[in-house]
Design a protein around this motif. Structure first.
Motif, short mmCIF file in Angstrom:
data_model
loop_
_atom_site.label_atom_id
_atom_site.label_comp_id
_atom_site.label_asym_id
_atom_site.label_seq_id
_atom_site.Cartn_x
_atom_site.Cartn_y
_atom_site.Cartn_z
N GLU A 6 0.83 -1.20 0.00
CA GLU A 6 0.00 0.00 0.00
C GLU A 6 0.87 1.26 0.00
OE1 GLU A 6 -1.93 -2.91 3.02
OE2 GLU A 6 0.06 -2.20 2.48
N SER A 7 0.26 2.33 -0.49
CA SER A 7 0.88 3.65 -0.44
C SER A 7 -0.22 4.69 -0.52
CB SER A 7 1.88 3.84 -1.58
OG SER A 7 1.23 3.73 -2.82
N GLY A 8 0.14 5.94 -0.24
CA GLY A 8 -0.80 7.03 -0.41
C GLY A 8 -1.42 7.57 0.86
N GLY A 9 -1.10 6.98 1.99
CA GLY A 9 -1.64 7.52 3.24
C GLY A 9 -1.02 8.86 3.57
N GLY A 10 -1.59 9.50 4.59
CA GLY A 10 -1.07 10.79 5.00
C GLY A 10 -2.01 11.47 5.97
N SER A 11 -1.76 12.74 6.19
CA SER A 11 -2.57 13.54 7.11
C SER A 11 -3.33 14.60 6.34
CB SER A 11 -1.68 14.19 8.17
OG SER A 11 -1.03 13.23 8.95
N VAL A 12 -4.62 14.69 6.59
CA VAL A 12 -5.46 15.69 5.94
C VAL A 12 -6.44 16.26 6.95
CG1 VAL A 12 -5.32 14.63 3.65
CG2 VAL A 12 -7.17 13.98 5.20
N GLN A 13 -7.02 17.38 6.61
CA GLN A 13 -8.06 17.97 7.43
C GLN A 13 -9.41 17.36 7.05
OE1 GLN A 13 -7.66 22.25 7.02
NE2 GLN A 13 -6.49 22.31 8.93
N ALA A 14 -10.34 17.43 7.99
CA ALA A 14 -11.68 16.94 7.72
C ALA A 14 -12.25 17.60 6.47
CB ALA A 14 -12.58 17.22 8.92
N GLY A 15 -12.91 16.79 5.65
CA GLY A 15 -13.43 17.28 4.39
C GLY A 15 -12.50 17.08 3.21
N GLY A 16 -11.26 16.73 3.51
CA GLY A 16 -10.28 16.53 2.46
C GLY A 16 -10.37 15.17 1.81
N SER A 17 -9.43 14.91 0.90
CA SER A 17 -9.42 13.66 0.13
C SER A 17 -8.03 13.05 0.13
CB SER A 17 -9.85 13.93 -1.32
OG SER A 17 -11.16 14.43 -1.39
N LEU A 81 -8.20 3.16 -3.54
CA LEU A 81 -9.30 3.57 -2.69
C LEU A 81 -9.31 5.09 -2.68
CD1 LEU A 81 -11.61 2.58 -0.84
CD2 LEU A 81 -10.07 2.99 1.09
N GLN A 82 -10.26 5.67 -3.38
CA GLN A 82 -10.43 7.12 -3.38
C GLN A 82 -11.30 7.48 -2.19
OE1 GLN A 82 -9.12 9.58 -5.47
NE2 GLN A 82 -10.02 10.97 -3.97
N MET A 83 -10.78 8.32 -1.32
CA MET A 83 -11.49 8.69 -0.10
C MET A 83 -11.78 10.19 -0.13
SD MET A 83 -9.40 6.40 2.69
CE MET A 83 -7.91 7.39 2.53
N ASN A 84 -13.04 10.55 -0.17
CA ASN A 84 -13.47 11.94 -0.19
C ASN A 84 -14.25 12.27 1.08
OD1 ASN A 84 -12.39 12.19 -2.82
ND2 ASN A 84 -14.34 11.57 -3.73
N SER A 85 -14.40 13.54 1.34
CA SER A 85 -15.16 14.00 2.52
C SER A 85 -14.71 13.27 3.77
CB SER A 85 -16.66 13.78 2.29
OG SER A 85 -17.09 14.47 1.12
N LEU A 86 -13.42 13.23 3.97
CA LEU A 86 -12.88 12.48 5.09
C LEU A 86 -13.29 13.08 6.43
CD1 LEU A 86 -9.41 11.68 3.57
CD2 LEU A 86 -10.97 9.98 4.52
#
Length: 126
Positions: A6-17, A81-86
């Motif tokens: 796997e790859s692509g993880g990270g830190s985002v603010q709520a509402g991000g992708s 895995l596209q993750m929106n509105s996190l």
């Protein structure tokens, strides 16, 4: 024998992708089930999204329906895995997994999946 990374993880603010990727190798060409799971500290590992590699049918946990999309690129042997509105509650270690025993997805429980990646961390701040 299937190897997953796997790859692509990270830190985002709520509402991000974020978009997670899972590079697969060593798999057979016939159809089988792949999925994304997540596990937060103190929680059990839970299934998030699933796809049948041959037919492309998908399934999602209720908590992510409408926000997450699982997809595959067979030319690149990669699962996404596209993750929106996190949301902050999406914070967890995310794992890619494969069940090559059947040509369909038997269920969302981790026990059905014999191959796992090392995981990638997703952190969503409020």
């Amino acid at each position: 024998q299937v190897q997953l990374a796997e790859s692509g993880g990270g830190s985002v603010q709520a509402g991000g992708s974020l978009r997670l990727s899972c590079a697969a190798s060593g798999y057979t060409t016939r159809s089988y089930c792949m999925g994304w799971f997540r596990q937060a500290p103190g929680n059990e590992r839970e299934g998030v999204a699933f796809i049948v590699t041959g037919g492309g049918s998908t399934g999602y946990a209720d908590s992510v329906k409408g926000r997450f999309t699982i997809s595959q690129d067979n030319t690149k042997n990669t699962l996404y895995l596209q993750m929106n509105s996190l949301k902050p509650e999406d914070t967890a270690m995310y794992y890619c997994a494969a069940d090559t025993s059947y040509y369909y997805c038997r269920g969302s429980e981790p026990r059905f999946f014999g191959y796992w990646g090392q995981g990638t961390q997703v952190t969503v701040s409020s």
